[in-house]
Design an enzyme around this catalytic site. Structure first.
Site, PDB file in Angstrom:
ATOM      1  N   CYS A 277       2.719   2.706   9.206  1.00 59.10           N
ATOM      2  CA  CYS A 277       2.648   3.315   7.865  1.00 59.10           C
ATOM      3  C   CYS A 277       1.456   4.247   7.744  1.00 59.10           C
ATOM      4  CB  CYS A 277       2.596   2.235   6.781  1.00 59.10           C
ATOM      5  SG  CYS A 277       1.087   1.250   6.802  1.00 59.10           S
TER       6      CYS A 277
ATOM      7  N   ASP B  95      -1.605   3.439   7.277  1.00 57.29           N
ATOM      8  CA  ASP B  95      -2.627   2.940   6.353  1.00 57.29           C
ATOM      9  C   ASP B  95      -3.759   2.265   7.113  1.00 57.29           C
ATOM     10  OD1 ASP B  95      -1.097   3.875   4.320  1.00 57.29           O
ATOM     11  OD2 ASP B  95      -0.218   1.947   3.789  1.00 57.29           O
TER      12      ASP B  95
ATOM     13  N   CYS C  21      -1.728   1.817   0.871  1.00 57.19           N
ATOM     14  CA  CYS C  21      -0.844   1.666  -0.275  1.00 57.19           C
ATOM     15  C   CYS C  21      -1.503   0.800  -1.349  1.00 57.19           C
ATOM     16  CB  CYS C  21       0.463   1.044   0.179  1.00 57.19           C
ATOM     17  SG  CYS C  21       0.304  -0.704   0.493  1.00 57.19           S
TER      18      CYS C  21
ATOM     19  N   CYS D  19       0.898  -5.376   4.499  1.00 58.32           N
ATOM     20  CA  CYS D  19      -0.231  -4.871   3.696  1.00 58.32           C
ATOM     21  C   CYS D  19      -1.286  -5.977   3.565  1.00 58.32           C
ATOM     22  CB  CYS D  19       0.239  -4.422   2.320  1.00 58.32           C
ATOM     23  SG  CYS D  19       1.729  -3.398   2.350  1.00 58.32           S
TER      24      CYS D  19
END
Ligand code: FES
Length: 162
Positions: free
Chosen positions: A33, A35, A62, A106
């Site tokens: 992603c 991130d 995110c 996450c």
């Protein structure tokens, strides 16, 4: 997932930002992603044990990662190093409730940043320079640099020590 808790943490993230006097820093990124989460820790001693005095974070990621990192840094205060090492992504994102499958990584990023800091990421002037570079070059090369780096894994998250 508790949307009210999520929205509050996003609107008002706690302990956001680089910690100038940190004792340790850990960084992880997810090449999929793109991130990244970085966590700083400051230790103190309490009753002869090393405990986390304060924690802070930066997240180029995110909203879920920001929310979990915000909660985690609050939760970590006063924990011994051993206790913190035992904390999972589920523990760290506890107030948010169960994360949906797409968002599980996450929370694992935050766990990874914590573990990286606990396992020897020393903060100092060199780390501070790396922070600036990471921020400046994030869009262009984070995924590439993460792809090349090797590191331990937390769940599906590749842990990249910097
Ligand atoms: Fe990758 Fe949240 S989507 S950290």
């Amino acid at each position: 997932m508790n949307e009210a808790v999520l929205n509050d943490a996003i609107a008002n993230p706690r302990n956001l930002g680089e910690m100038a006097d940190a004792d340790a820093v850990g960084t992880v990124g997810n090449p999929e992603c793109g991130d990244m989460v970085r966590m700083w820790l400051k230790f103190t001693e309490k009753d002869g044990r090393k405990v986390i005095d304060k924690a802070s974070f930066q997240s180029f990621g995110c909203q879920t990662a920001i929310a979990v990192a915000s909660m985690a840094t609050e939760m970590l205060k006063g924990r011994t190093v051993e206790e913190a090492k035992g904390m999972t992504a589920g523990d760290l994102s506890g107030p948010l409730g169960a994360l949906p499958p797409m968002k599980i990584h996450c929370g694992q990023m935050v766990e990874g940043a914590l573990k990286a800091a606990l396992e020897g990421g020393e903060a100092g002037p060199v780390a501070a320079v790396k922070v600036e570079k990471a921020g400046a070059g994030l869009q262009g090369n984070l995924a590439e640099s993460l792809g090349e780096a090797a590191g331990p894994r937390v769940g599906k998250v590749k842990v990249v020590l910097q």
